[in-house]
Structure formats: structure tokens, C-alpha cells
Write an enzyme that holds these catalytic residues in place. Structure first.
Site, PDB file in Angstrom:
ATOM      1  NE  ARG A 203      19.919  -4.453  -1.519  1.00  0.00           N
ATOM      2  CZ  ARG A 203      20.748  -3.442  -0.984  1.00  0.00           C
ATOM      3  NH1 ARG A 203      21.602  -2.905  -1.829  1.00  0.00           N
ATOM      4  NH2 ARG A 203      20.498  -3.046   0.108  1.00  0.00           N
TER       5      ARG A 203
ATOM      6  CD  GLU B 294      17.832  -8.938   5.947  1.00  0.00           C
ATOM      7  OE1 GLU B 294      17.935  -7.922   5.657  1.00  0.00           O
ATOM      8  OE2 GLU B 294      17.328  -9.991   5.263  1.00  0.00           O
TER       9      GLU B 294
ATOM     10  CB  CYS C 235      25.859  -5.805   3.438  1.00  0.00           C
ATOM     11  SG  CYS C 235      24.424  -6.592   3.883  1.00  0.00           S
TER      12      CYS C 235
ATOM     13  CG  ASN D  42      19.344  -0.789   4.934  1.00  0.00           C
ATOM     14  OD1 ASN D  42      20.131  -0.189   5.468  1.00  0.00           O
ATOM     15  ND2 ASN D  42      19.686  -1.018   3.520  1.00  0.00           N
ATOM     16  CG  ASP D  43      15.109  -5.348   6.061  1.00  0.00           C
ATOM     17  OD1 ASP D  43      14.091  -4.743   6.031  1.00  0.00           O
ATOM     18  OD2 ASP D  43      15.299  -5.881   5.094  1.00  0.00           O
TER      19      ASP D  43
ATOM     20  NE  ARG E  44      19.647  -9.716  -0.239  1.00  0.00           N
ATOM     21  CZ  ARG E  44      19.128  -8.652   0.017  1.00  0.00           C
ATOM     22  NH1 ARG E  44      19.523  -8.000   1.169  1.00  0.00           N
ATOM     23  NH2 ARG E  44      18.574  -7.866  -1.082  1.00  0.00           N
TER      24      ARG E  44
ATOM     25  CG  HIS F 295      11.553   5.627  -7.484  1.00  0.00           C
ATOM     26  ND1 HIS F 295      10.092   6.281  -7.606  1.00  0.00           N
ATOM     27  CD2 HIS F 295      11.312   4.308  -7.527  1.00  0.00           C
ATOM     28  CE1 HIS F 295       9.385   5.020  -7.490  1.00  0.00           C
ATOM     29  NE2 HIS F 295      10.045   3.918  -7.764  1.00  0.00           N
TER      30      HIS F 295
ATOM     31  NE  ARG G 249      14.527  -1.185   3.790  1.00  0.00           N
ATOM     32  CZ  ARG G 249      15.301  -2.000   3.303  1.00  0.00           C
ATOM     33  NH1 ARG G 249      15.305  -3.370   3.815  1.00  0.00           N
ATOM     34  NH2 ARG G 249      16.024  -1.566   2.296  1.00  0.00           N
TER      35      ARG G 249
HETATM   36  C1  PEP Z   1      19.474  -4.491   4.552  1.00  0.00           C
HETATM   37  O1  PEP Z   1      18.442  -5.051   5.067  1.00  0.00           O
HETATM   38  O2  PEP Z   1      20.149  -3.737   5.608  1.00  0.00           O
HETATM   39  C2  PEP Z   1      20.030  -4.982   3.475  1.00  0.00           C
HETATM   40  C3  PEP Z   1      21.351  -4.836   3.262  1.00  0.00           C
HETATM   41  O3  PEP Z   1      19.053  -5.772   2.631  1.00  0.00           O
HETATM   42  P1  PEP Z   1      18.105  -4.880   1.800  1.00  0.00           P
HETATM   43  O4  PEP Z   1      18.543  -3.292   1.889  1.00  0.00           O
HETATM   44  O5  PEP Z   1      18.319  -5.135   0.278  1.00  0.00           O
HETATM   45  O6  PEP Z   1      16.707  -5.283   2.411  1.00  0.00           O
HETATM   46 MG    MG Z   2      17.188  -6.477   3.976  1.00  0.00          MG
END
Ligand code: PEP
Ligand code: MG
Length: 583
Positions: free
Chosen positions: A305, A434, A505, A457-458, A341, A204, A468
Site C-alpha cells: 500500500r 474492489e 488481498c 474490503n472495498d 499498488r 487504529h 467499511r
Molecule cells: C481492499 O479494499 O480490500 C484492499 C485490499 O484495499 P484497502 O484495504 O487498502 O482499501
Molecule cells: Mg481497497
């Protein structure tokens, strides 16, 4: 505890931190700032000898009353919150406080012979253990649970709830962890940085600090022991807290801040020094985000998002409600590009109206695009709403609306999504890369769609098999890991062969050094938190495409993440490295 001492120290047993000590953690953002520390009050401790109440009926009423009052407080704070993400988080904490299961377990423990504060403390402890063991989204709720516990226990013991004193000047807010409710109590006009002992880059605290563009460092062991009032230098780029910085260090921080301010004045389109265009786009979740981002990030939105809009809903939004939400965002970017998205629900982003069966491994289950298997009408309604928004756009100020699906693993999924999106009237259709399978099939996937966007990220989570949300696995989740760079490189090469855009992204796009590598690998656009754009723009503007390629090559030649990062840093322009504090 009196109100005056409530914030004086975060940890009663901690030793004072000696001057000039440098504490280390994980930096969020790139800012640096010097200011005195205020430490958020330590939560009230339940006395080991809390008396067992003589009248159980009265005690039960008090316990239920305290839970109810905290729930009401949290909901009031949610109503007053101006940041949408904060509002959602406060609502979630309010829901936990009002949960009948928490009340029932606390009452059961009370009736089994415990004092009321002890009963609540134990009940919360039990729920927290279950949530933490479940992992994913439930584990993220542990902070909310604890914040509810601190408030209820304080009420039952008749001591002040944890909080901050009134801030009168620039302040570094330090806490063990900051729940959304704590954040709601923080005076954001005077807060210049946030530092916590716990949390991760997706906690958060990090999300809110990122949205506000505040330097933030999480996972800083021992920081709550810094004496309140001590000046500290918070360097988010380096992930360090320097206690009692020297005059020279303070002046250098001020110079960096001034340079950052000057960088932010440049609103030109992203490009390398030799004019190779690289669109710099904003990541947003709400209409408010879009309005704020549009002031500084003018090329468009690279990741909207949409699930963020619906986090607090118990029922699926209607097509009409979705049209109205998307129109507001699309209008803020009239004349520019907005990549929407489709709902990325499930795993760490649960939506109450998306029923998922109980899964042992939700991150590997029915989430993202896979929801077409169980809830196809959701995607249909969303695409219908988007198609209608596009059809309503005035011809003279057409926003270029692109749509992409999250969590695509195969070319067949990409084809099916593209068919549905085009049938709904969306012209530019893409998917996120991802999942490693998608990166490895990038050519086949790109043959089906107009573009892809790498969600690093994913991609890091699935490539490295590392949750993550677990801060302690951040070394594995590092986007500089050779395996992750290899998948990014393969995807970008596939895009170059097919002459189709490949964006990034995920959070990695916000690192100016990594941005040089990504562009060198062939990535065509970068989307990030708006506050990260100026440094990325500056880094790109001072390197040619050839230089970016050379930096990417040395990064890829390294055997580990740290080696890749330092080799890339050593190969970049030394002056740019100094200006951005990337040394
Ligand atoms: C990601 O996974 O890098 C991404 C941009 O989507 P989110 O962080 O919303 O899962
Ligand atoms: Mg993602």
C-alpha cells in the site's frame, strides 16, 4: 484521582462482571491468550460546577498552553515511535492538538463564561460531531480528537493523564478505546492482547494489533468493568473474552498457542494437500513492514500500500524520493514477487498533497485510480519511479515487480492504466477488483491486463452499500455474504478462462476457512497480514483442491453469511478445524 487509582477501573458506574462470564466482540487475528487484565484509566470528567476564571487573560493563556503542551508531547511521542503507522497516527493527533480552529473555539467558549476544561470539552464535542457526521476519514479522526481532549482536560484540572501502570508481566490491555497516543504509552513487551469496547476492524487499535500479531477483540461491551488483575482468556478467532477461565480452558488456550507457534515454524510455499500451488503473500505499507514480513513470508508481497509511505507528507514526494522508498522495499524481497499498488488516496485514505474537492460522498468520489482525472502527474511520477527501480535491479537477484491500480471500475480504465504502466517500463500490470462493476466486467478487464487482485474490503463496502469504517455494519460487510462470494466467484472464473492470475488481498484472505473457499472458487494467490499466513498455510496443506471446491460449493449454497460460514466449517477436515479453533 491519584496515579494509583488512575487505572483501577474504566467506568465508575459499571457493575463488576461476574466470573466465567463470556463477553463477545469482533476478533482481529486468530490468537488466544490467558493473562490478567489492566484497564486503561478512564478519562478525567469535567466537574459540572467548574468555576469560571476570575482573570480571563490568565485562563486563556493556560488553555492555549495546555493545548500547546499536548501537541508537543504527541509530536515527541511520534518522533520516538518505532512503528511507522503509529508514528503517522501520533503526528495526526499532534496536528489536531495544534489546530488553531480548536484553540479558537475553546477560547470563544471560555470567554462566553465557561470554565477552561468545560470549554475544551465542549469545543471537542462540537468538532467530534461534525467529524462523525462527515463520515469516512474524518470520522476516523474522532478517536484522535477525544484523546487530545482527555490530555488537555487532565492538564487543566491538574489530574494525571489517562494511562497504564508499569506492566511487570504478560498483560491483557483493556480500554474503552485506544488512541494512537494511548498505544504509544503501552508497554508492548508485556502486552499480550488488546481488548476495547469501541473501535472496528479497521480502527487504529486493530491495525496496530494486526501489525504486531497481537490477539485483539474490539466492540466488547462491558469489558472495562472487568476488575483489574482478573485473568481473562482472549480468543480473537472466536471474538470472545472469558472472564476467570477454568484450568481446563487455560490449558486448552496454552495448547492452541503452542500449536500456533509450531505452525509458524513451517515456512514452506503455500499449496493444497495435492500440491496445487497457492502463493501466500504479505500485505505491507512500509519498508519496515517489508523487512519484518520477509523473515516469515517468503513468497513475496501481494499488496504494497504505497500511500502509507506518504501519509505524513504535506507535499508530493519527488520521483527521486519515491525511487529510494520503493528500492528499500523491493530489495527486502530480492528474488521474489512484489505487487505494488499505485497511490490509493482519497476517502478513508486522505493524503495532504492530493487536493480533492469537498465531496458529499468521498468513498464514491475521486479516489484511487480516479485521481488521474484531477491529478494525472501524480500517477505518472509514481510509474516513472517504479520503472526506474525495475531498471536498476541487478540481473542476478531480480525482484519480480508487478503493479496494480486501485478502484478500477471499467475495462477502459484498466486499458489506460496498463498503457501508462507499460510505457513506464513495468512488465506485469494488473488492477484491483474492489468495485462490483469491475467484478461483473472481469473478463473484459482481464483482457486488458495481466492479473487482477480482489480487494474484498472495498468490494464488500460497495456491494453491500455499507461504510467499511462503521463497526455497527460489520454484519453487512461480512465477506461471507452470498452477493460478495458471487462476485469473487465470477472474477475467479473469468481468470481461469483467460489463464490469468486472480489474487485476493482484502482481509478475507486472512481467514483460513475463507481461504479454502477462495481457493475452491479459483483464486490463485492470497495476500494478508504476515501473522495470518501460518494458519492459512496449514488449512490449505490439509485439503485437496477438490475438497476446497466442495467447501466453496456449500458456502455458495447458503442463503446468508452465517449459514455459508457454518456450512463451510462443517465441511472442512474436523481435525484441522480443531487445531485452528474454527469450530
Ligand atoms: C481492499 O479494499 O480490500 C484492499 C485490499 O484495499 P484497502 O484495504 O487498502 O482499501
Ligand atoms: Mg481497497
Amino acid at each position: 484521582m491519584t496515579p494509583a487509582t488512575a487505572w483501577v477501573s474504566g467506568a465508575e458506574d459499571a457493575q463488576p462482571v461476574p466470573s466465567q462470564e463470556v463477553l463477545r466482540g469482533l476478533g482481529v487475528g486468530r490468537g488466544c491468550v490467558v493473562a490478567p487484565v489492566v484497564v486503561l484509566a478512564a478519562p478525567a470528567r469535567v466537574p459540572t460546577d467548574e468555576p469560571v476564571p476570575a482573570d480571563l487573560e490568565v485562563a486563556e493563556a493556560q488553555l492555549r498552553g495546555a493545548l500547546g503542551a499536548v501537541a508537543a508531547d504527541l509530536r515527541r511521542q511520534a518522533d520516538e515511535a518505532t512503528l511507522a503507522s503509529l508514528r503517522d497516527m501520533l503526528q495526526a493527533a499532534g496536528t489536531i492538538a495544534a489546530d488553531p480552529a480548536l484553540a479558537a473555539e475553546s477560547v470563544r467558549l471560555l470567554r462566553s463564561g465557561l470554565g477552561p476544561a468545560t470549554a475544551v470539552d465542549r469545543a471537542v464535542g462540537q468538532f467530534a460531531e461534525v467529524f462523525a457526521a462527515a463520515g469516512g476519514a474524518l470520522a476516523e479522526r474522532v478517536t484522535d480528537l477525544r484523546s487530545v481532549r482527555h490530555r488537555v482536560v487532565a492538564r487543566l484540572l491538574g489530574v494525571p493523564e489517562p494511562g497504564l501502570p508499569t506492566l511487570t508481566g504478560p498483560t491483557v490491555v483493556v480500554a474503552e478505546d485506544l488512541s494512537p497516543a494511548d498505544t504509544a504509552g503501552v508497554d508492548l513487551h508485556h502486552t499480550v492482547a488488546i481488548v476495547t469496547e469501541l473501535g472496528g476492524r479497521t480502527s487504529h487499535t486493530a491495525i496496530i494489533a494486526g501489525q504486531l500479531g497481537l490477539p485483539c477483540v474490539v466492540q466488547v461491551t462491558g469489558v472495562t468493568a472487568v476488575t483489574p488483575g482478573t485473568r481473562v482468556l482472549v480468543d480473537a478467532a472466536a471474538g470472545t473474552i472469558t472472564v476467570a477461565p477454568t484450568e481446563d480452558q487455560t490449558q486448552e488456550a496454552a495448547r492452541r498457542q503452542e500449536r500456533a507457534r509450531r505452525l509458524a515454524d513451517d515456512l514452506s510455499a503455500g499449496a493444497t494437500a495435492d500440491g496445487h500451488p497457492v502463493a501466500l503473500l504479505a500485505n505491507i505499507g512500509t519498508a519496515e513492514d517489508a523487512d519484518r514480513a520477509a523473515e516469515t513470508v517468503q513468497e513475496g508481497v501481494g499488496l504494497f500500500r504505497t500511500e502509507v509511505l506518504f501519509l505524513d507528507r504535506a507535499t508530493a514526494p519527488t520521483v527521486a524520493q519515491q525511487i529510494s522508498a520503493y528500492r528499500t522495499v523491493v530489495r527486502a524481497y530480492a528474488g521474489h514477487k512484489v505487487v505494488v499498488r499505485t497511490l490509493d488516496a482519497g476517502a478513508d485514505k486522505p493524503l495532504a498533497f492530493v487536493r480533492t474537492t469537498t465531496e458529499e460522498n468521498p468513498a464514491l468520489g475521486v479516489r484511487g485510480y480516479r485521481l488521474v482525472r484531477t491529478a494525472a502527474p501524480l500517477l505518472e511520477a509514481q510509474l516513472e519511479a517504479l520503472g526506474s527501480v525495475i531498471a536498476m535491479l541487478p540481473a542476478e537477484r531480480q525482484t519480480d515487480v508487478w503493479v496494480m491500480a486501485p478502484m478500477i471500475a471499467t475495462a477502459a480504465e484498466a486499458r489506460a492504466f496498463a498503457l501508462s504502466a507499460r510505457a513506464a517500463g513495468v512488465q506485469r500490470v494488473g488492477v484491483m477488483v474492489e468495485v462490483p462493476a469491475a467484478a461483473l466486467s472481469a473478463s473484459e478487464i482481464l483482457a486488458e491486463v495481466d492479473f487482477v487482485s480482489l480487494g474484498t474490503n472495498d468490494l464488500a463496502q460497495y456491494t453491500m452499500a455499507a461504510d467499511r469504517l462503521r463497526g455497527e455494519l460489520s454484519d453487512l460487510l461480512d465477506p461471507w455474504q452470498p452477493a460478495i462470494l458471487a462476485l469473487v466467484a465470477g472474477t475467479a472464473t473469468a481468470g481461469a478462462h483467460l489463464h490469468k492470475p486472480v489474487g485476493v488481498c482484502g482481509e478475507s484472505a486472512a481467514d483460513p476457512l475463507m481461504a479454502l473457499v477462495l481457493v475452491g472458487l479459483g483464486v490463485t494467490s492470497l495476500s494478508m497480514a504476515p501473522a495470518a499466513v501460518p494458519a492459512v498455510r496449514y488449512a490449505l496443506a490439509h485439503h485437496t483442491l477438490e475438497q476446497c471446491r466442495a467447501i466453496a460449493e456449500v458456502a455458495r449454497g447458503a442463503v446468508d453469511a452465517a449459514g455459508g460460514r457454518s456450512a463451510a466449517a462443517a465441511s472442512m477436515d474436523a481435525e484441522v478445524r480443531d487445531v485452528l479453533g474454527l469450530g
